[in-house]
Design a protein around this motif. Structure first.
Motif, mmCIF file in Angstrom:
data_model
loop_
_atom_site.group_PDB
_atom_site.id
_atom_site.type_symbol
_atom_site.label_atom_id
_atom_site.label_comp_id
_atom_site.label_asym_id
_atom_site.label_seq_id
_atom_site.Cartn_x
_atom_site.Cartn_y
_atom_site.Cartn_z
ATOM 1 N N VAL A 71 0.880 -1.174 0.000
ATOM 2 C CA VAL A 71 0.000 0.000 0.000
ATOM 3 C C VAL A 71 0.914 1.219 0.000
ATOM 4 C CG1 VAL A 71 -1.753 1.290 1.283
ATOM 5 C CG2 VAL A 71 -1.839 -1.213 1.224
ATOM 6 N N GLY A 72 1.109 1.799 -1.188
ATOM 7 C CA GLY A 72 2.006 2.933 -1.340
ATOM 8 C C GLY A 72 3.390 2.486 -1.772
ATOM 9 N N ASN A 82 3.778 5.250 -5.344
ATOM 10 C CA ASN A 82 2.707 5.185 -4.342
ATOM 11 C C ASN A 82 1.483 4.430 -4.855
ATOM 12 O OD1 ASN A 82 2.864 5.903 -1.671
ATOM 13 N ND2 ASN A 82 2.535 8.079 -2.011
ATOM 14 N N ILE A 107 -1.223 1.444 -5.200
ATOM 15 C CA ILE A 107 -1.908 0.699 -4.155
ATOM 16 C C ILE A 107 -2.291 -0.683 -4.677
ATOM 17 C CG2 ILE A 107 -3.812 0.710 -2.503
ATOM 18 C CD1 ILE A 107 -2.031 3.176 -2.229
ATOM 19 N N ALA A 118 2.872 -1.351 4.240
ATOM 20 C CA ALA A 118 2.400 0.035 4.096
ATOM 21 C C ALA A 118 3.401 0.955 4.780
ATOM 22 C CB ALA A 118 1.006 0.187 4.681
ATOM 23 N N ALA A 178 2.748 4.758 3.488
ATOM 24 C CA ALA A 178 1.357 5.215 3.439
ATOM 25 C C ALA A 178 0.522 4.789 4.639
ATOM 26 C CB ALA A 178 0.700 4.710 2.150
ATOM 27 N N CYS A 189 -3.379 6.160 7.155
ATOM 28 C CA CYS A 189 -4.617 5.390 7.323
ATOM 29 C C CYS A 189 -5.236 5.568 8.704
ATOM 30 C CB CYS A 189 -4.377 3.915 7.005
ATOM 31 S SG CYS A 189 -3.947 3.650 5.256
ATOM 32 N N PHE A 192 -7.840 2.472 1.984
ATOM 33 C CA PHE A 192 -6.698 1.932 1.244
ATOM 34 C C PHE A 192 -6.215 0.602 1.823
ATOM 35 C CE2 PHE A 192 -6.149 6.441 -0.112
ATOM 36 C CZ PHE A 192 -6.170 6.212 -1.488
ATOM 37 N N ASN A 227 -1.280 9.622 -5.039
ATOM 38 C CA ASN A 227 -1.820 9.038 -3.815
ATOM 39 C C ASN A 227 -1.045 9.623 -2.638
ATOM 40 O OD1 ASN A 227 -3.792 7.243 -4.895
ATOM 41 N ND2 ASN A 227 -2.147 5.839 -5.507
#
Length: 480
Positions: free
Chosen positions: A232-233, A238, A240, A261, A264, A268, A276, A394
């Motif tokens: 994620v990222g 970046n 997903i 992640a 990123a 969250c 995401f 993102n």
């Protein structure tokens, strides 16, 4: 003999050092972001051997100012937009001082109960802020641990997955185990696979849309699907990875799923970005690096696992000299069995101070402010027809490049020329020392990356950075 831990001398020197660092931050915009020194510069400036007699802290700090700071690339500068951020904060720095000052070696609960129990608590706090399923928390049947880096965390989970699989299918299948990542998965996965003994020909970097077909082909070839790392990222753009459908594929083939992640994941904690990581309930483990975008300095990688016993079975050692009643009671966490090394720092202290000093509301606003500035930068790029945005934005990363043509009709020449021009542009920008950005290559295209995440960055720094880019691009285009 000098007392190396005299409280009053520590107080005196500590005040001097805090003032030195505070002055550094007060003046940080005056420094060129990217260090301009040549390789080997420091060897020419420092003595060939250590001093025989002690030197004063005053003299040492003078040398730091004179010799060390010129060789630093200033990651905390508000004009730093390269790689991913390494954001720090007052609370974090003070937490580091406390951790270093106590200097505990918390390999098991007995060695320092507060270090272990605080880590358990802050990992559940942060897990709840992320709305992780209860199965990842100590309040469920899972749990969290602070590793050094994502590289370590992935290696630990991969080792757990490997041993779990070999226990099921037999150790003779070791050479058949296959590890999967996307074409943008961080190189940490490949490195972890090599260390964990996965054969190099059994590492797959593929488009996520092709995962099921690739795994099915491996099964038909007699191989054993083991581990999938979803991101994620991604570092380059970046991007997903779609967690839920990837977990469904992995479930069909009984694979361990790790969700990385690193950058990123921090965002969250904001409700508007939580989607995401939808589908995380299907994964086995999850990481984010608080030392990237969470006001917490290196090193502080947060790893949650659904089944801590899988880690413990792979990483546990119980020599006689570490035996104790608390461990034997099975009522405590011994973090030495959740990581590669035996010894460990009191990392939870700084994360605890960050969470308490800023609170969820301010942490969310900090992250949102960077996303807002990234949207501004993206708009500036789009409004200049000499540039183009190269990937969907993102979070707070904008990928862009300058457009060099329109006259040459040879596609091959255009791509090659565009890549060389953007390389030259980035070298020119970074060489100025006014800002620092980094690059990547995606589908053959050389791309400049602007990541907004330094703690001190404000909108004025973003606007100034864009003006620097335009000035250097205009100079290059007119020359070419």
């Amino acid at each position: 003999m000098v007392n190396p831990l005299d409280p009053e001398e520590f107080r005196r020197q500590g005040h001097m050092l805090i003032d030195f660092i505070a002055d550094y931050y007060q003046d940080i915009e005056s420094y060129k972001v990217l260090s301009q020194v040549e390789p080997g510069y420091l060897k020419k400036l420092l003595p060939e051997s250590a001093p025989y007699y002690p030197e004063s802290i005053e003299t040492i700090l003078q040398d730091v100012q004179k010799y060390i700071i010129p060789g630093i690339t200033h990651w905390q500068s508000p004009n730093y937009f390269a790689y991913f951020p390494s954001s720090g904060s007052t609370a974090d720095f003070l937490g580091e001082i406390l951790s270093t000052g106590f200097n505990v070696v918390g390999f098991n609960w007995m060695s320092s109960p507060a270090a272990t129990e605080l880590e358990c608590i802050v990992m559940d706090w942060l897990g709840e802020m992320l709305m992780l399923p209860k199965s990842f928390l100590f309040k469920g049947n899972g749990g969290g641990v602070l590793q050094g880096t994502t590289c370590e965390a992935i290696l630990c989970t991969l080792a757990a997955a490997r041993d779990q699989m070999l226990n099921r299918c037999g150790s003779e299948k070791m050479e058949k185990l296959v590890v999967y990542g996307s074409d943008q998965t961080h190189s940490a996965l490949q490195k972890a696979a090599q260390i964990a003994g996965i054969h190099t020909k059994n590492f797959r970097a593929i488009k996520t849309s092709k995962l099921r077909n690739a795994v099915q082909a491996d099964v038909e070839a007699g191989l054993v699907p083991l581990f999938l790392c979803a991101t994620v990222g991604t570092t380059s753009t970046n991007a997903i990875d779609p967690i839920e459908p990837l977990c469904e594929v992995a479930k069909d083939f009984n694979m361990w799923v790790h969700v990385d992640a690193a950058y990123a994941g921090s965002a969250c904690i904001c409700p508007e970005f939580r989607h995401f990581i939808d589908g995380i309930e299907g994964a086995n483990s999850f990481t984010l690096n608080a030392h990237k975008w969470f006001l917490t300095t290196l090193d502080c990688c947060c790893l949650w696992v659904k089944d801590p016993s899988a880690l413990i079975k792979s990483l546990s050692t119980n020599p006689e000299f570490l035996r104790n009643k608390a461990t034997d009671s099975k009522l405590v966490v011994d973090y030495k069995d959740w990581q590669i090394t035996l010894s460990r720092r009191f990392r939870a202290m700084k994360l605890w101070l960050v969470l308490r000093s800023y609170g969820v509301a301010n942490l969310r606003n900090f992250l949102r402010s960077h996303v807002k500035m990234a949207k501004l930068f993206e708009e500036l790029v789009r409004n200049d027809n000499k540039f183009e945005v190269m990937a969907p934005r993102n979070f707070a990363l904008v990928c862009f490049r300058v457009l060099p043509w329109p006259n040459d009709n040879s596609v091959a020449n255009q791509v090659e020329y565009a890549n060389e021009l953007n390389k030259e542009l980035l070298e020119s920008i970074n060489g100025s020392g006014n800002v620092y950005m980094s690059s990547t290559v995606v589908d053959g295209a050389y791309i400049i990356r602007c990541v907004i995440g330094a703690t001190l960055t404000e909108e004025r720094h973003v606007i100034r950075a864009w003006k620097v880019i335009q000035e250097h691009a205009d100079a290059l285009l007119s020359k070419n």
